[in-house]
Design a protein around this motif. Structure first.
Motif, PDB file in Angstrom:
ATOM      1  N   MET A  61     -53.658  14.845 -83.669  1.00  0.00           N
ATOM      2  CA  MET A  61     -54.204  14.553 -85.005  1.00  0.00           C
ATOM      3  C   MET A  61     -53.339  13.539 -85.752  1.00  0.00           C
ATOM      4  N   PHE A  62     -52.108  13.318 -85.246  1.00  0.00           N
ATOM      5  CA  PHE A  62     -51.252  12.302 -85.859  1.00  0.00           C
ATOM      6  C   PHE A  62     -51.756  10.892 -85.522  1.00  0.00           C
ATOM      7  N   ILE A  63     -52.524  10.816 -84.440  1.00  0.00           N
ATOM      8  CA  ILE A  63     -52.958   9.502 -83.943  1.00  0.00           C
ATOM      9  C   ILE A  63     -54.305   9.153 -84.570  1.00  0.00           C
ATOM     10  N   ARG A  81     -47.469  -3.611 -89.341  1.00  0.00           N
ATOM     11  CA  ARG A  81     -47.475  -2.139 -89.334  1.00  0.00           C
ATOM     12  C   ARG A  81     -47.005  -1.652 -87.970  1.00  0.00           C
ATOM     13  N   VAL A  82     -46.111  -0.692 -87.997  1.00  0.00           N
ATOM     14  CA  VAL A  82     -45.529  -0.186 -86.751  1.00  0.00           C
ATOM     15  C   VAL A  82     -45.989   1.239 -86.506  1.00  0.00           C
ATOM     16  N   SER A  83     -46.368   1.542 -85.260  1.00  0.00           N
ATOM     17  CA  SER A  83     -46.606   2.938 -84.891  1.00  0.00           C
ATOM     18  C   SER A  83     -45.838   3.207 -83.604  1.00  0.00           C
ATOM     19  N   LEU A 125     -35.336   6.836 -77.274  1.00  0.00           N
ATOM     20  CA  LEU A 125     -36.344   5.829 -76.924  1.00  0.00           C
ATOM     21  C   LEU A 125     -37.102   5.309 -78.150  1.00  0.00           C
ATOM     22  N   ALA A 126     -37.522   6.211 -79.038  1.00  0.00           N
ATOM     23  CA  ALA A 126     -38.272   5.761 -80.219  1.00  0.00           C
ATOM     24  C   ALA A 126     -37.408   4.826 -81.058  1.00  0.00           C
ATOM     25  N   ARG A 127     -36.163   5.215 -81.213  1.00  0.00           N
ATOM     26  CA  ARG A 127     -35.232   4.376 -81.982  1.00  0.00           C
ATOM     27  C   ARG A 127     -35.155   2.966 -81.362  1.00  0.00           C
TER      28      ARG A 127
HETATM   29  C1  LIG Z   1     -41.149  10.944 -83.595  1.00  0.00           C
HETATM   30  C2  LIG Z   1     -40.946  10.491 -82.144  1.00  0.00           C
HETATM   31  C3  LIG Z   1     -41.535   9.104 -81.988  1.00  0.00           C
HETATM   32  C4  LIG Z   1     -39.422  10.496 -81.831  1.00  0.00           C
HETATM   33  O1  LIG Z   1     -39.222  10.019 -80.511  1.00  0.00           O
HETATM   34  P1  LIG Z   1     -37.823  10.189 -79.737  1.00  0.00           P
HETATM   35  O2  LIG Z   1     -37.772   9.187 -78.632  1.00  0.00           O
HETATM   36  O3  LIG Z   1     -37.632  11.608 -79.383  1.00  0.00           O
HETATM   37  O4  LIG Z   1     -36.786   9.796 -80.888  1.00  0.00           O
HETATM   38  P2  LIG Z   1     -35.260   9.339 -80.687  1.00  0.00           P
HETATM   39  O5  LIG Z   1     -34.679  10.107 -79.535  1.00  0.00           O
HETATM   40  O6  LIG Z   1     -35.176   7.866 -80.654  1.00  0.00           O
HETATM   41  O7  LIG Z   1     -34.630   9.888 -82.030  1.00  0.00           O
HETATM   42  C5  LIG Z   1     -34.206   9.038 -83.082  1.00  0.00           C
HETATM   43  C6  LIG Z   1     -33.683   9.876 -84.226  1.00  0.00           C
HETATM   44  O8  LIG Z   1     -34.721  10.647 -84.827  1.00  0.00           O
HETATM   45  C7  LIG Z   1     -34.328  11.996 -85.023  1.00  0.00           C
HETATM   46  N1  LIG Z   1     -35.346  12.893 -84.404  1.00  0.00           N
HETATM   47  C8  LIG Z   1     -36.142  12.604 -83.358  1.00  0.00           C
HETATM   48  N2  LIG Z   1     -36.951  13.668 -83.093  1.00  0.00           N
HETATM   49  C9  LIG Z   1     -36.636  14.613 -84.007  1.00  0.00           C
HETATM   50  C10 LIG Z   1     -37.112  15.932 -84.248  1.00  0.00           C
HETATM   51  N3  LIG Z   1     -38.085  16.491 -83.504  1.00  0.00           N
HETATM   52  N4  LIG Z   1     -36.573  16.631 -85.275  1.00  0.00           N
HETATM   53  C11 LIG Z   1     -35.595  16.080 -86.030  1.00  0.00           C
HETATM   54  N5  LIG Z   1     -35.095  14.838 -85.842  1.00  0.00           N
HETATM   55  C12 LIG Z   1     -35.615  14.121 -84.849  1.00  0.00           C
HETATM   56  C13 LIG Z   1     -33.026  12.225 -84.310  1.00  0.00           C
HETATM   57  O9  LIG Z   1     -32.099  12.667 -85.286  1.00  0.00           O
HETATM   58  C14 LIG Z   1     -32.620  10.882 -83.770  1.00  0.00           C
HETATM   59  O10 LIG Z   1     -31.427  10.467 -84.380  1.00  0.00           O
HETATM   60  P3  LIG Z   1     -30.114  10.205 -83.517  1.00  0.00           P
HETATM   61  O11 LIG Z   1     -30.456   9.024 -82.639  1.00  0.00           O
HETATM   62  O12 LIG Z   1     -29.103   9.906 -84.536  1.00  0.00           O
HETATM   63  O13 LIG Z   1     -29.883  11.455 -82.738  1.00  0.00           O
HETATM   64  C15 LIG Z   1     -41.634  11.470 -81.154  1.00  0.00           C
HETATM   65  O14 LIG Z   1     -41.258  12.787 -81.458  1.00  0.00           O
HETATM   66  C16 LIG Z   1     -43.138  11.360 -81.162  1.00  0.00           C
HETATM   67  O15 LIG Z   1     -43.724  10.598 -80.371  1.00  0.00           O
HETATM   68  N6  LIG Z   1     -43.812  12.110 -82.055  1.00  0.00           N
HETATM   69  C17 LIG Z   1     -45.259  12.092 -82.170  1.00  0.00           C
HETATM   70  C18 LIG Z   1     -45.824  10.776 -82.687  1.00  0.00           C
HETATM   71  C19 LIG Z   1     -45.370  10.383 -84.061  1.00  0.00           C
HETATM   72  O16 LIG Z   1     -45.186  11.206 -84.940  1.00  0.00           O
HETATM   73  N7  LIG Z   1     -45.227   9.058 -84.227  1.00  0.00           N
HETATM   74  C20 LIG Z   1     -44.848   8.422 -85.460  1.00  0.00           C
HETATM   75  C21 LIG Z   1     -46.038   7.860 -86.145  1.00  0.00           C
HETATM   76  S1  LIG Z   1     -45.832   6.177 -86.560  1.00  0.00           S
END
Ligand SMILES: CC(C)(COP(=O)(O)OP(=O)(O)OC[C@H]1O[C@@H](n2cnc3c(N)ncnc32)[C@H](O)[C@@H]1OP(=O)(O)O)[C@@H](O)C(=O)NCCC(=O)NCCS
Length: 193
Positions: free
Chosen positions: A48-50, A102-104, A116-118
């Motif tokens: 639902m986030f997508i 816009r970034v997703s 990876l997300a970072r």
């Molecule tokens: C949000 C999301 C993209 C994070 O991806 P990830 O690869 O696990 O993130 P990273 O490992 O790069 O984490 C980066 C930072 O975010 C924080 N973080 C990531 N996941 C977290 C969680 N579940 N709870 C708290 N903090 C979190 C961490 O503190 C981390 O910081 P650090 O590098 O200092 O440790 C992933 O959980 C996801 O795909 N979620 C669903 C989709 C979404 O919500 N997308 C965003 C919409 S634009």
């Protein structure tokens, strides 16, 4: 050389926190199957986030057959040929928001917490800066706390929160959150001093 053909050649190897290496490159036509499988791995509660119905093969087929990197630039992360993450830069190409990208971002559940997300968002913001964009924004629903926290760590600030403003696929209401980042170049910062 055109922007599109320049991007088609883009490929980068990055190291994740656990030491594994992963390849980044933009989406290509032939990624249809892998991209669909990537979205199928996302837990239903999280879909639902997508914004789009990404479990429908037709939706992914359309994206892959009509790749237009100048409008939507999906930067994919691969390990061993499998797609494990995606950050997309969306551009308006005209109008009031032509200077704002816009970034997703979405990371495969099994590959989270490794930075990876970072890495993907940092890379996409660099690309946006190189394209001459002035700002990037990201949209969330209120419950996406992990993502909101992560974007804040990357320097994005909260621009606004509207209560019960958007609806998910089941018509449930959620807060709408908008975050943004200014993409100043080093020279611009130097000029400010
Ligand atoms: C949000 C999301 C993209 C994070 O991806 P990830 O690869 O696990 O993130 P990273 O490992 O790069 O984490 C980066 C930072 O975010 C924080 N973080 C990531 N996941 C977290 C969680 N579940 N709870 C708290 N903090 C979190 C961490 O503190 C981390 O910081 P650090 O590098 O200092 O440790 C992933 O959980 C996801 O795909 N979620 C669903 C989709 C979404 O919500 N997308 C965003 C919409 S634009």
């Amino acid at each position: 050389m055109s922007f599109e053909s320049e991007l088609q050649k883009y490929e980068k190897e990055i190291k994740l926190k656990d030491g594994s290496s992963c390849k980044l490159r933009p989406l290509r036509k032939e990624d249809e199957k892998g991209f669909h499988e990537f979205f199928l791995a996302v837990p239903e509660a999280e879909r639902m986030f997508i914004k789009h119905r990404v479990t429908e093969p037709q939706v992914i087929r359309d994206w892959c057959r009509n790749v237009d990197l100048g409008r939507n630039l999906p930067l994919l992360a691969f390990i061993g040929g499998k797609i494990i993450g995606d950050a997309t830069l969306h551009q308006q190409l005209g109008g009031w928001k032509r200077h704002i990208g816009r970034v997703s971002v979405l990371v495969h559940p099994q590959y989270r917490g490794r930075g990876l997300a970072r890495a993907l968002v940092t890379e996409i913001a660099d690309m946006a800066r190189n394209l001459g964009l002035e700002k990037v924004e990201a949209e969330f629903i209120g419950e996406q706390e992990a993502a909101i926290k992560m974007f804040a760590l990357l320097g994005f600030s909260n621009l606004l929160r509207l209560k019960d403003y958007v609806k998910d696929m089941q018509a449930g209401s959620h807060d709408y959150v908008l975050m943004g980042l200014d993409l100043k170049t080093d020279e611009e910062y130097a000029g400010m001093g």
